[in-house]
Design a protein around this motif. Structure first.
Motif, PDB file in Angstrom:
ATOM      1  N   MET A  36       0.846  -1.193   0.000  1.00  0.00           N
ATOM      2  CA  MET A  36       0.000   0.000   0.000  1.00  0.00           C
ATOM      3  C   MET A  36       0.888   1.252   0.000  1.00  0.00           C
ATOM      4  O   MET A  36       1.895   1.320   0.703  1.00  0.00           O
ATOM      5  CB  MET A  36      -0.925   0.011   1.228  1.00  0.00           C
ATOM      6  CG  MET A  36      -1.863   1.213   1.286  1.00  0.00           C
ATOM      7  SD  MET A  36      -2.931   1.176   2.714  1.00  0.00           S
ATOM      8  CE  MET A  36      -3.932  -0.258   2.349  1.00  0.00           C
ATOM      9  N   LEU A  37       0.509   2.218  -0.789  1.00  0.00           N
ATOM     10  CA  LEU A  37       1.255   3.461  -0.850  1.00  0.00           C
ATOM     11  C   LEU A  37       1.036   4.309   0.402  1.00  0.00           C
ATOM     12  O   LEU A  37      -0.077   4.324   0.945  1.00  0.00           O
ATOM     13  CB  LEU A  37       0.836   4.264  -2.086  1.00  0.00           C
ATOM     14  CG  LEU A  37       1.175   3.661  -3.457  1.00  0.00           C
ATOM     15  CD1 LEU A  37       0.545   4.497  -4.565  1.00  0.00           C
ATOM     16  CD2 LEU A  37       2.692   3.594  -3.645  1.00  0.00           C
ATOM     17  N   PRO A  38       2.054   5.045   0.867  1.00  0.00           N
ATOM     18  CA  PRO A  38       1.927   5.891   2.076  1.00  0.00           C
ATOM     19  C   PRO A  38       1.225   7.204   1.748  1.00  0.00           C
ATOM     20  O   PRO A  38       1.797   8.311   1.920  1.00  0.00           O
ATOM     21  CB  PRO A  38       3.377   6.100   2.489  1.00  0.00           C
ATOM     22  CG  PRO A  38       4.135   6.098   1.198  1.00  0.00           C
ATOM     23  CD  PRO A  38       3.437   5.077   0.332  1.00  0.00           C
ATOM     24  N   VAL A  39       0.001   7.111   1.289  1.00  0.00           N
ATOM     25  CA  VAL A  39      -0.730   8.286   0.819  1.00  0.00           C
ATOM     26  C   VAL A  39      -0.928   9.312   1.929  1.00  0.00           C
ATOM     27  O   VAL A  39      -0.732  10.517   1.732  1.00  0.00           O
ATOM     28  CB  VAL A  39      -2.091   7.871   0.218  1.00  0.00           C
ATOM     29  CG1 VAL A  39      -2.917   9.099  -0.130  1.00  0.00           C
ATOM     30  CG2 VAL A  39      -1.879   6.999  -1.021  1.00  0.00           C
ATOM     31  N   GLN A  40      -1.318   8.829   3.127  1.00  0.00           N
ATOM     32  CA  GLN A  40      -1.581   9.765   4.221  1.00  0.00           C
ATOM     33  C   GLN A  40      -0.302  10.502   4.645  1.00  0.00           C
ATOM     34  O   GLN A  40      -0.315  11.712   4.872  1.00  0.00           O
ATOM     35  CB  GLN A  40      -2.179   9.020   5.426  1.00  0.00           C
ATOM     36  CG  GLN A  40      -2.704   9.952   6.525  1.00  0.00           C
ATOM     37  CD  GLN A  40      -3.781  10.893   6.024  1.00  0.00           C
ATOM     38  OE1 GLN A  40      -4.775  10.474   5.432  1.00  0.00           O
ATOM     39  NE2 GLN A  40      -3.567  12.192   6.225  1.00  0.00           N
ATOM     40  N   GLN A  41       0.806   9.778   4.726  1.00  0.00           N
ATOM     41  CA  GLN A  41       2.081  10.411   5.072  1.00  0.00           C
ATOM     42  C   GLN A  41       2.465  11.455   4.023  1.00  0.00           C
ATOM     43  O   GLN A  41       2.981  12.530   4.354  1.00  0.00           O
ATOM     44  CB  GLN A  41       3.184   9.357   5.166  1.00  0.00           C
ATOM     45  CG  GLN A  41       3.121   8.479   6.403  1.00  0.00           C
ATOM     46  CD  GLN A  41       4.241   7.441   6.372  1.00  0.00           C
ATOM     47  OE1 GLN A  41       4.073   6.346   5.843  1.00  0.00           O
ATOM     48  NE2 GLN A  41       5.384   7.808   6.927  1.00  0.00           N
ATOM     49  N   PHE A  42       2.219  11.096   2.780  1.00  0.00           N
ATOM     50  CA  PHE A  42       2.512  11.997   1.661  1.00  0.00           C
ATOM     51  C   PHE A  42       1.706  13.291   1.801  1.00  0.00           C
ATOM     52  O   PHE A  42       2.249  14.397   1.719  1.00  0.00           O
ATOM     53  CB  PHE A  42       2.173  11.279   0.355  1.00  0.00           C
ATOM     54  CG  PHE A  42       2.532  12.023  -0.898  1.00  0.00           C
ATOM     55  CD1 PHE A  42       3.851  12.382  -1.157  1.00  0.00           C
ATOM     56  CD2 PHE A  42       1.561  12.345  -1.842  1.00  0.00           C
ATOM     57  CE1 PHE A  42       4.192  13.055  -2.333  1.00  0.00           C
ATOM     58  CE2 PHE A  42       1.887  13.013  -3.012  1.00  0.00           C
ATOM     59  CZ  PHE A  42       3.205  13.368  -3.258  1.00  0.00           C
ATOM     60  N   GLN A  43       0.429  13.152   2.050  1.00  0.00           N
ATOM     61  CA  GLN A  43      -0.433  14.325   2.201  1.00  0.00           C
ATOM     62  C   GLN A  43      -0.054  15.138   3.439  1.00  0.00           C
ATOM     63  O   GLN A  43      -0.054  16.376   3.407  1.00  0.00           O
ATOM     64  CB  GLN A  43      -1.899  13.895   2.276  1.00  0.00           C
ATOM     65  CG  GLN A  43      -2.461  13.379   0.953  1.00  0.00           C
ATOM     66  CD  GLN A  43      -3.899  12.930   1.071  1.00  0.00           C
ATOM     67  OE1 GLN A  43      -4.250  12.187   1.996  1.00  0.00           O
ATOM     68  NE2 GLN A  43      -4.741  13.354   0.142  1.00  0.00           N
ATOM     69  N   ASP A  44       0.252  14.435   4.519  1.00  0.00           N
ATOM     70  CA  ASP A  44       0.635  15.131   5.758  1.00  0.00           C
ATOM     71  C   ASP A  44       1.901  15.965   5.540  1.00  0.00           C
ATOM     72  O   ASP A  44       1.994  17.101   6.005  1.00  0.00           O
ATOM     73  CB  ASP A  44       0.870  14.125   6.886  1.00  0.00           C
ATOM     74  CG  ASP A  44      -0.414  13.479   7.381  1.00  0.00           C
ATOM     75  OD1 ASP A  44      -1.502  14.010   7.061  1.00  0.00           O
ATOM     76  OD2 ASP A  44      -0.335  12.446   8.076  1.00  0.00           O
ATOM     77  N   PHE A  45       2.873  15.396   4.836  1.00  0.00           N
ATOM     78  CA  PHE A  45       4.126  16.107   4.591  1.00  0.00           C
ATOM     79  C   PHE A  45       3.885  17.337   3.723  1.00  0.00           C
ATOM     80  O   PHE A  45       4.442  18.419   3.973  1.00  0.00           O
ATOM     81  CB  PHE A  45       5.140  15.180   3.914  1.00  0.00           C
ATOM     82  CG  PHE A  45       6.497  15.791   3.723  1.00  0.00           C
ATOM     83  CD1 PHE A  45       7.372  15.925   4.796  1.00  0.00           C
ATOM     84  CD2 PHE A  45       6.904  16.249   2.478  1.00  0.00           C
ATOM     85  CE1 PHE A  45       8.630  16.487   4.630  1.00  0.00           C
ATOM     86  CE2 PHE A  45       8.151  16.816   2.299  1.00  0.00           C
ATOM     87  CZ  PHE A  45       9.016  16.936   3.381  1.00  0.00           C
TER      88      PHE A  45
END
Length: 443
Positions: free
Chosen positions: A1-10
């Motif tokens: 699974m891609l780290p989408v939430q981390q990406f958006q948070d950053f």
């Protein structure tokens, strides 16, 4: 699974862009940039794909281009590509191939960003790239800006993968079955960055297994320190940099009070292109004779009595300009001189205007720089005086001596040291029938 939430948070934490912005993605085809592309696609941002073919790896470069073009088409994204003769550009500009590639790609990315109306350019640099950049800067010598390496956002460039390190990216690409192409030059130690990556960092990781995290924290601290320094330098510049029409004046007394002296003077003069070694020369010569010069690529600093004066570098002495009776205005270096005639005997007390007895003028007049041996009769006096002595008496800054226009009559006599003093021989008298009015303006 891609780290989408981390990406958006950053993205939100670093304020990289806002909803509705269009982002141009720099995609080479390697793991990093392909993962970035898939992350942007996952969060639904309007993006385009830009790829550079540097013509350095023959068939492999063409393979990369074809791969990225197919990837963009499969994802339904705009695709932009360009080809560079990188080695030729490097040779013409006498820079390394790596530096040539960097310059070429950034120039082209910005051209595409503007022409296709994207808001930002996204680069797929990660934490290991930041570590390598800091180590390279430290090895070559750097100021505070070099200690923070690459920042998440600078102007129109954003780096949304700086929350990941190389190992995490490799694991994510493998876990999500993401296709990519491998650049064979990454395994070569010919390039400085690769040498740092392959031969230096592994030893540092033996000392600190969390090297990337530690550097990320350090980089954040250095970035905050740079921000603080910039604020303080701006306050200092407002206080001691005196901007005048002819240059920027800094009292020598203020320079001696700086603490830390070298750091603050470097930051104050950095906008004028002065390097660290020149700053040291200036500090070593604060008590030198007036006239001592220091140079950057674009400016010169001159010790002028009690000040350090910063002016643009003079490439050459301005060629003589001729003035005819029909001349209305003429450009001379950074000045413009206007001429008009009147039969009204008039006079104003204005240093930038000369009211001359037109009957004594022999055309064409000449507008030129000061020359050694020049003499004139200052208005109100009867005898000749050397222009060089006049400059000294009037405490004319040294850098203005060679840029002050001198108006010369057709018989060789000086009519006016423009903006300073008229010659007494050409003053208005009761016998004057026609007045020539010269006005000096700074462009």
């Amino acid at each position: 699974m891609l780290p989408v939430q981390q990406f958006q948070d950053f993205i939100e934490q670093q304020q990289l862009f806002v909803q509705g912005n269009r982002i141009l993605l720099a995609v080479s085809g390697g793991k990093d940039s392909v993962l970035m592309l898939h992350l942007f696609k996952a969060i639904g941002v309007d993006v385009g794909v830009a790829h550079c073919n540097f013509s350095l790896r023959a068939d492999e470069a063409q393979r990369d281009e074809s791969f990225v073009a197919l990837l963009a088409r499969n994802l339904g994204l705009p695709f932009y590509v360009t080809h560079f003769d990188t080695k030729k550009y490097a040779a013409e500009n006498k820079i390394s191939t790596q530096m040539a590639a960097r310059d070429l790609r950034y120039q082209w990315f910005e051209e595409i960003r503007l022409s296709e109306q994207y808001d930002y350019i996204a680069l797929a640099q990660h934490q290991n790239d930041a570590v390598e950049t800091v180590l390279i800067n430290l090895t070559r010598g750097t100021g505070i800006s070099g200690l923070h390496g690459i920042l998440p956002k600078r102007d129109r460039l954003i780096r949304p993968l700086l929350f990941l390190n190389r190992q995490q990216i490799e694991e994510l690409v493998k876990a999500n079955n993401i296709d990519f192409v491998e650049d064979s030059s990454n395994a070569s130690t010919y390039y400085t960055r690769n040498k740092i990556r392959l031969q230096v960092i592994p030893h540092l990781q033996e000392i600190n297994r969390n090297l990337e995290k530690t550097f990320a924290e350090n980089i954040s601290r250095f970035a905050e320190l740079e921000t603080f320094l910039n604020v303080q330098v701006q306050k200092l510049a407002t206080k001691i940099l005196n901007k005048r029409a002819d240059g920027v004046y800094i009292p020598l007394e203020e320079i001696t009070r700086l603490n830390p002296q070298k750091l603050l003077l470097y930051e104050l003069l950095k906008p004028f292109g002065f390097g660290e070694h020149v700053i040291q020369e200036i500090l070593d010569c604060l008590k030198a004779l007036s006239g001592t010069h220091f140079f950057s690529a674009t400016h010169q600093a001159i010790i002028n009595r009690n000040d350090l004066v910063i002016v643009e570098k003079n490439v050459s002495v301005t060629a003589n300009q001729f003035i005819h009776p029909a001349t209305e205005s003429i450009i001379f270096a950074a000045h413009e001189m206007a001429l008009k005639f009147t039969e009204e005997i008039t006079f104003e007390s204005d240093a930038n205007k000369a009211f001359v007895n037109a009957g004594k003028l022999i055309f064409p007049l000449v507008l030129r720089n000061w020359q050694n041996g020049d003499k004139f009769v200052p208005l109100g006096m009867r005898s000749l005086k050397k222009v060089s002595d006049y400059f000294i008496d009037e405490k004319v800054p040294l850098h203005l001596k060679n840029t002050t226009p001198i108006l010369v009559n057709g018989n060789g006599e000086i009519v006016w040291i423009a903006g300073m003093r008229q010659d007494n021989r050409y003053k208005l008298t009761t016998a004057t029938k026609k007045v020539a009015i010269f006005e000096l303006k700074i462009k």
